[in-house]
Scaffold this active site. Structure first.
Site, PDB file in Angstrom:
ATOM      1  N   GLU A  54       0.929  -1.158   0.053  1.00  0.00           N
ATOM      2  CA  GLU A  54       0.101  -0.037   0.015  1.00  0.00           C
ATOM      3  C   GLU A  54       0.912   1.163  -0.110  1.00  0.00           C
ATOM      4  OE1 GLU A  54      -4.020  -1.621   1.876  1.00  0.00           O
ATOM      5  OE2 GLU A  54      -2.731  -0.725   3.187  1.00  0.00           O
ATOM      6  N   GLU A 103      -5.666  -7.862  -1.225  1.00  0.00           N
ATOM      7  CA  GLU A 103      -6.220  -8.280   0.231  1.00  0.00           C
ATOM      8  C   GLU A 103      -7.767  -7.677  -0.033  1.00  0.00           C
ATOM      9  OE1 GLU A 103      -4.958  -5.447   3.105  1.00  0.00           O
ATOM     10  OE2 GLU A 103      -2.588  -6.113   2.360  1.00  0.00           O
TER      11      GLU A 103
END
Ligand code: BG6
Length: 470
Positions: free
Chosen positions: A176, A367
């Site tokens: 991220e 995810e």
């Protein structure tokens, strides 16, 4: 009715070292940036590198994956998992981060993990740094805004590529990376200093990470030309609140602040709109000779992203951002999870199409999952119907995205074994299909127990063609 998944598509699960391993000082491991974050609401409020006796630090024990590796792999194998995304804990190999030589116990641990997965016919997918910069690099060097981190990271990468590079095909550099501007401690080991323009530090750090990512990709290919290096972003979706052009353009610009990161890492250049963005934020990047060529020469092979929710952008509201993605206005058309995240399976199809239209490179859902409390009933069972519905609905949407023409490599359910929450440090925000007996303060037997969703996912993997009927 779902169209099913292509043969080479991988059904998987994911965890991160700092949220799972525990054993935070075993085998000469150093402290990582998450090891100083306590459980609770003030987890990220004051970042104090000094550990305190009256605080519980959940990463210290986590779910003790370090000592349960073989048992956990056996469970994943039983579930029929085809791939498993995990991260290497940088400070397990380089306790301070700036050493030249790696710590052998750390190296051995990940050989055991990777070999165990391969023996179980589970494809390993490795995140090189999942919010896991060694703490020393934050306290002594100031985190990723310091250019020296590029060479420390590359040294770390060279070791892991020479150890595991022939065994692992799929790698991703920074978890991220776009969260550097939203949760900078996690993503870039950055603390805002007094008299500092935070945006300057964050985008400078991002620049160093872009260069590090590209150089790591270069170094990986020397060892294994078939290996793939992905970039990884948090890309939960955003919708405009109304047809008011201020909402439409505002949400477009807001989204582009995330896509900026994949634009650089996939297209290999700073996009035209970044000039104005930097001007408005008073950013003057230090770019060394050769950096831009490096970024251009070693672009990402695939785009991995996390997707949990969608939110609504309104021009008169300040957006917040946490671990799951941005949080704006509530969407009246969507259900909300117990932790306030709005559940939107169709949004996943939308985001896949948005990204594939933009980049035309393979995508990986790194995810996706539902955090909720679980209850063990009188028969010792955990019936987690909501989680199963979330899984089914997102996979259905994903199969539609594939049918739309998107190339999707894999889907890795987040926290397939219960792990510590990154955002709050809680254990009772559980995502897993495998329950772990440990509470928010680290009490418990650490015993593993299959939830109802365990058999459900196993069945999906075995007979993925009839998802709609499940
Ligand atoms: C992502 C992170 O942002 O969200 C994970 O990559 C994190 O580390 C996940 O666990 C879910 O967030 P949380 O706060 O529920 O753990």
């Amino acid at each position: 009715m779902t169209k099913g998944f292509p043969d080479k598509f991988l059904f998987g699960g994911a965890i991160a070292a700092n949220q799972a391993e525990g054993a935070y000082q075993e085998g000469f491991k150093g402290l990582g940036i998450c090891d100083i974050l306590p459980v609770g609401k003030d987890r990220l409020l004051t970042i104090d590198p000094q550990l305190k006796k009256d605080h519980y630090y959940p990463s210290h024990k986590a779910i003790d994956f370090y000592h349960h590796v073989e048992e956990d792999i056996a469970l994943l194998k039983e579930m029929g998992l085809q791939c498993f995304r995990f991260s290497i804990n940088w400070a397990r190999l380089f306790p301070r981060g700036d050493e030249k030589e790696a710590n052998q116990e750390g190296i051995d641990f990940y050989h055991r993990l990777i070999d165990g997965l391969i023996a179980a016919k589970i494809e390993p997918i490795v995140t090189i740094s999942h919010y896991e910069t060694p703490l020393f690099l934050a306290t002594e060097y100031g985190g990723w805004k310091n250019r020296q981190l590029i060479s420390f990271f590359l040294n770390y990468c060279e070791v892991i590529f020479s150890e595991y590079g022939k065994k692992v095909t799929y790698w991703m550099s920074f978890n991220e990376i776009n969260n550097i501007v939203k949760i900078p401690w996690f993503a870039g080991a950055l603390r805002t200093e007094e008299d500092e323009n935070p945006a300057q530090a964050q985008y400078q750090a991002a620049h160093h990470m872009f260069v590090a990512h590209s150089l790591a990709n270069k170094s990986l290919k020397k060892i294994n030309p078939k290996a793939k290096m992905g970039c990884m972003l948090s890309l939960s979706g955003v919708y405009p609140d109304t047809p008011n052009p201020k909402d439409i353009f505002g949400s477009y610009e807001f989204r582009r602040k995330s896509l900026f990161f994949s634009d650089v890492m996939i297209r290999g250049a700073y996009p035209a709109y970044s000039k104005r963005l930097f001007e408005e934020l008073s950013i003057d990047l230090e770019i060394e000779k050769g950096d831009l060529e490096t970024i251009q020469s070693y672009t990402s092979d695939y785009l991995a992203f996390s997707y949990y929710l969608t939110t609504v952008y309104s021009h008169d509201l300040k957006m917040k951002t946490g671990t799951g993605g941005p949080q704006g206005k509530k969407n009246p058309y969507l259900e909300t999870s117990p932790w306030g995240w709005q559940i939107d399976p169709l949004g996943l199809r939308y985001v896949c199409n948005e990204l594939y239209d933009r980049y035309q490179i393979p995508l990986m859902i790194a995810e996706n999952g539902l955090g909720m409390e679980d209850h063990i009933d009188a028969n010792g069972k955990i019936i987690d119907k909501e989680r199963q519905n979330y899984l089914r609905d997102h996979l259905l949407a994903l199969s539609e995205a594939i049918h739309d023409g998107c190339e999707i490599l894999a889907y890795t359910w987040w926290g397939i074994i219960d792990i510590v929450s990154a955002g709050t440090g809680e254990m009772n925000k559980r995502y897993g299909f495998i329950h772990v007996d440990v509470d928010n303060e680290g009490n418990g037997t650490f015993e593993r127990r299959k939830k109802d969703s365990f058999a459900y996912y196993k069945k999906i993997i075995e007979q993925n063609k009839n998802l709609a009927d499940m």
